[in-house]
Design an enzyme around this catalytic site. Structure first.
Site, PDB file in Angstrom:
ATOM      1  CG  ASP A 123       0.553  13.285  -7.468  1.00  0.00           C
ATOM      2  OD1 ASP A 123      -0.524  13.082  -8.050  1.00  0.00           O
ATOM      3  OD2 ASP A 123       1.609  13.498  -8.075  1.00  0.00           O
TER       4      ASP A 123
ATOM      5  CG  HIS B 295       0.854  14.282 -14.574  1.00  0.00           C
ATOM      6  ND1 HIS B 295       1.649  13.350 -13.957  1.00  0.00           N
ATOM      7  CD2 HIS B 295       1.123  14.188 -15.908  1.00  0.00           C
ATOM      8  CE1 HIS B 295       2.383  12.714 -14.856  1.00  0.00           C
ATOM      9  NE2 HIS B 295       2.080  13.203 -16.046  1.00  0.00           N
TER      10      HIS B 295
END
Length: 374
Positions: free
Chosen positions: A166, A136
């Site tokens: 991200d 992540h």
């Protein structure tokens, strides 16, 4: 609109891929979300909700269409391949190897449609020893060395409030890569693979200090970067009413104005002083700024060019006159859900601007209509 002849098949979910295809949809691309039938994009389940789906899902998936396909079945794989023949872009965010095991990898799709631009957004890219590892944002910026530089001296690394890898390392490079590949296709008629690694992207986000390490092989400590806690002229300070001011007086002309306003002319020549002097200056500046409220200080600095600004809450930001003038909060009126507010695209084109054309689709809303055409 710039992309109104472009069809995108988006197999991604959660944040990076949907953010990328949101940009494309805002500029006119037909974006078809390909979701598995039972749950769809995991982001639908988040809270708070607007209707049946989360506010985050609505924000990321506005102006798109949704179809349901179980890509583990031969029947739905065939339907997907039929769509690929008439599409320009495929976006996916599975770990490397997943699409190949399904028989839907780039090489296979390229044989069906040689002009296809295939974009894979992954944590670590399509090759390398970490390629198949899960991760992540916090992992990607950790491997990049970026997280190590965030936070106070002698303290723990500080996780940022937004997802840098991200969005900045994944979604935006993906959108740029897709557009570059489409531009090149105009010359050759051929598509290509766009390999986006969020770790790669996070590494590229350090142009103000990482090149210094490459040149000297000396790494600054956390809190000792000029723009990340070291300088008194580039810092945040608390005010009397427990609010905060951001001071970005990085250039000498701004620092001079700031020091004169707070009555610390002796600090002017110390703008690039060693860290121990910077620490002492910050302490003294903090004592001064605690004597007045944030509003008081902003009234004082209103006509002074010193790069001093308030640190706003979301309530204040959405009502800020400049944010309003730039149209960064847009409203659409959905017949079922009512008025929904969206964050507008930051990309402003003078002749063919972005447009939010509708709310996010319900799961599988367009399955029948899309396949009736095929």
């Amino acid at each position: 609109m710039p992309l109104d002849a472009i069809r995108v098949l988006d197999l991604s979910r959660l944040l990076p891929g949907p953010y990328c295809s949101m940009i494309l949809a805002d500029f006119g691309a037909e974006v078809i979300k390909v979701e598995e039938p039972t749950m769809g994009d995991y982001a639908r389940a988040e809270y708070p909700k607007i209707g049946k789906d989360s506010a985050m899902f609505h924000s990321l998936n506005r102006s798109k269409k949704s179809i349901c396909l179980n890509l583990k079945t031969a029947e739905d794989q065939a339907k997907f391949l039929q769509l690929v023949k008439d599409s320009d872009v495929v976006i996916e965010s599975f770990r490397p190897g997943v699409m190949k095991r399904l028989g839907l990898d780039y090489e296979t799709l390229n044989e069906i449609n040689p002009g296809l631009v295939y974009c894979a957004i992954t944590g670590y890219g399509q090759d390398g020893p970490y390629a198949e590892m899960p991760g992540h944002d916090v992992n990607f910026i950790g491997y990049a060395g970026l997280l190590n530089m965030m936070g106070e001296p002698n303290g723990a690394p500080q996780i940022p409030a937004t997802q840098i890898a991200d969005i900045g390392g994944g979604a935006y490079p993906a959108a740029m890569g897709i557009l570059l590949a489409l531009f090149e296709r105009q010359k050759t008629g051929k598509g290509q693979m766009v390999d986006i690694s969020m770790l790669d992207g996070a590494i590229s986000w350090m142009p103000t200090f990482f090149p210094n390490y490459l040149a000297s092989r000396k790494q600054a400590k956390r809190g000792e970067l000029d723009l990340s806690g070291k300088l008194a002229c580039y810092a945040v300070y608390e005010t009397k009413d427990q609010r905060w001011l951001s001071v970005g007086a990085l250039e000498p002309k701004f620092w001079k104005e700031f020091c004169q306003v707070i009555g610390k002319e002796e600090f002017i020549a110390k703008i690039r002083a060693p860290i121990d002097v910077q620490t002492q200056m910050k302490k003294e500046i903090q004592e001064i700024l605690l004597q007045k409220t944030s509003e008081n200080w902003m009234e004082i600095f209103e006509t002074i060019q010193a790069c001093v600004s308030p640190i706003l809450s979301f309530d204040e930001m959405v009502n800020d006159p400049h944010v309003k003038a730039r149209g960064m909060i847009q409203e659409i009126d959905d017949p079922e859900l009512g008025v929904i507010q969206h964050v507008n695209t930051p990309i402003k084109l003078s002749r063919t601007p972005a447009k939010i054309t509708g709310a996010a689709p319900s799961l599988g809303e367009h399955t029948e209509t899309i396949f009736q055409k095929h």
